[in-house]
Design a protein around this motif. Sequence first.
Motif, PDB file in Angstrom:
ATOM      1  N   LEU A 106       1.018  -1.431   0.154  1.00  0.00           N
ATOM      2  CA  LEU A 106       0.188   0.113  -0.370  1.00  0.00           C
ATOM      3  C   LEU A 106       0.853   1.022   0.184  1.00  0.00           C
ATOM      4  N   ALA A 107       1.882   1.396   0.813  1.00  0.00           N
ATOM      5  CA  ALA A 107       2.799   2.556   1.095  1.00  0.00           C
ATOM      6  C   ALA A 107       3.842   2.926  -0.553  1.00  0.00           C
ATOM      7  N   CYS A 108       4.049   1.445  -0.843  1.00  0.00           N
ATOM      8  CA  CYS A 108       4.560   1.736  -2.412  1.00  0.00           C
ATOM      9  C   CYS A 108       4.342   2.216  -3.503  1.00  0.00           C
ATOM     10  N   GLU A 109       2.716   1.471  -3.725  1.00  0.00           N
ATOM     11  CA  GLU A 109       1.547   1.829  -4.640  1.00  0.00           C
ATOM     12  C   GLU A 109       0.879   3.535  -4.224  1.00  0.00           C
ATOM     13  N   ASN A 110       1.243   3.571  -3.236  1.00  0.00           N
ATOM     14  CA  ASN A 110       0.645   5.128  -3.129  1.00  0.00           C
ATOM     15  C   ASN A 110       0.226   6.530  -3.981  1.00  0.00           C
ATOM     16  N   LYS A 111      -0.419   6.014  -4.794  1.00  0.00           N
ATOM     17  CA  LYS A 111      -0.743   7.355  -5.946  1.00  0.00           C
ATOM     18  C   LYS A 111       0.025   8.778  -5.769  1.00  0.00           C
ATOM     19  N   LYS A 112      -0.520   9.223  -3.900  1.00  0.00           N
ATOM     20  CA  LYS A 112       0.049  10.544  -4.182  1.00  0.00           C
ATOM     21  C   LYS A 112       1.392  10.647  -3.879  1.00  0.00           C
ATOM     22  N   PRO A 114       4.032   7.990  -2.887  1.00  0.00           N
ATOM     23  CA  PRO A 114       5.211   6.580  -2.824  1.00  0.00           C
ATOM     24  C   PRO A 114       5.917   7.151  -1.863  1.00  0.00           C
ATOM     25  N   HIS A 115       6.088   5.901  -1.029  1.00  0.00           N
ATOM     26  CA  HIS A 115       7.614   5.910  -0.102  1.00  0.00           C
ATOM     27  C   HIS A 115       7.830   4.349  -0.614  1.00  0.00           C
ATOM     28  N   PHE A 116       9.554   4.857  -0.366  1.00  0.00           N
ATOM     29  CA  PHE A 116      10.292   4.158  -1.809  1.00  0.00           C
ATOM     30  C   PHE A 116      10.473   3.652  -0.673  1.00  0.00           C
ATOM     31  N   GLN A 117      11.200   3.454   0.048  1.00  0.00           N
ATOM     32  CA  GLN A 117      11.596   3.013   1.409  1.00  0.00           C
ATOM     33  C   GLN A 117      10.501   1.743   1.362  1.00  0.00           C
ATOM     34  N   SER A 118       9.476   1.477   1.492  1.00  0.00           N
ATOM     35  CA  SER A 118       8.649  -0.125   1.915  1.00  0.00           C
ATOM     36  C   SER A 118       8.989  -0.236   0.239  1.00  0.00           C
ATOM     37  N   TYR A 151      16.344   5.657  -3.069  1.00  0.00           N
ATOM     38  CA  TYR A 151      16.350   5.582  -2.168  1.00  0.00           C
ATOM     39  C   TYR A 151      17.243   4.053  -2.234  1.00  0.00           C
ATOM     40  N   GLY A 152      18.573   4.744  -1.688  1.00  0.00           N
ATOM     41  CA  GLY A 152      19.975   4.089  -1.622  1.00  0.00           C
ATOM     42  C   GLY A 152      20.345   2.351  -1.566  1.00  0.00           C
ATOM     43  N   ALA A 153      19.443   1.791  -0.881  1.00  0.00           N
ATOM     44  CA  ALA A 153      18.870   0.461  -0.071  1.00  0.00           C
ATOM     45  C   ALA A 153      18.908  -0.142  -0.744  1.00  0.00           C
ATOM     46  N   GLY A 154      17.513   0.061  -2.130  1.00  0.00           N
ATOM     47  CA  GLY A 154      17.234  -0.498  -2.947  1.00  0.00           C
ATOM     48  C   GLY A 154      18.510  -0.512  -3.764  1.00  0.00           C
ATOM     49  N   CYS A 155      18.712   0.368  -4.285  1.00  0.00           N
ATOM     50  CA  CYS A 155      20.510   0.422  -5.198  1.00  0.00           C
ATOM     51  C   CYS A 155      21.559  -0.541  -4.691  1.00  0.00           C
TER      52      CYS A 155
END
Length: 189
Positions: A106-112, A114-118, A151-155
Motif C-alpha cells: 500500500l505504501a509503495c503503490e500510494n498514488k499521491k 509513494p514510500h520508496f523505503q517500503s 533510496y540507496g538501499a534499493g540500489c
Amino acid sequence: MKKLFLLAILAVCSLASGANDGVNFMANLSKACDNGDANMCSLAAELYQNDQSIADEKKFFKFSKKACDLAPNDVYAVNCHNAGMGYYEGHPFKKNKKEAARYFKLACENKKEPHFQSCAVLGMLYEKGEGVKKDVAKAKKLYAKACDNGYGAGCASIGLIFHNMGNITKAREYYEKACELGFSAVCGF
C-alpha cells in the motif's frame, strides 16, 4: 499536506498550554480518528511518535495503521509503512509477514506520495519469499523503483542480486548509485 501541518501546529500549541488541555486534545484526536478522519489519525500517530511528553509506541502504531486503513491512497504512505514495520518486526502487532507485505505494498503503490523505503522492504520480502510467494524478478522491479527514486538501499539490494547472478558490471553500476545516494556500505566495491 498543508492542512496536516497546520493541525500539527495547533496540536503542539494545545499540548504546550497545559497537561489537561493536552489530554483533552489527544482524546478529541482519538475520537475524530475513530469517526473516520484519517488526518486526525495521522496527526495522532505523529504526536505519539515525536512529542516526548506523550510518546507511546503502541498508540503510534495503532494510529498509523488506522490512518492507512482509512486512506491508503492519500498522502498517508508513511502511515502504511509504519503499520508494515509493526507487523514485520512483531511489535506492537503480532509478527505477520503477510500483513507486513500488504501494508508495504500500500505504501509503495500510494498514488499521491509513494514510500520508496517500503518498495525496497517489499522487494526484500519477495526476494526471500517471506509473507509473499518468492519472486526475484518482482524483487528486482521493486528495488529498482526504490533506487530510481533516491533510496540507496534499493540500489544496493538490486546490485547484490546482479552480483549473485555473476553480472559484476551491472552490480557495480547499482553499488555506485547507492554510494552516490549515501548508502556507504557498498562504496568502493
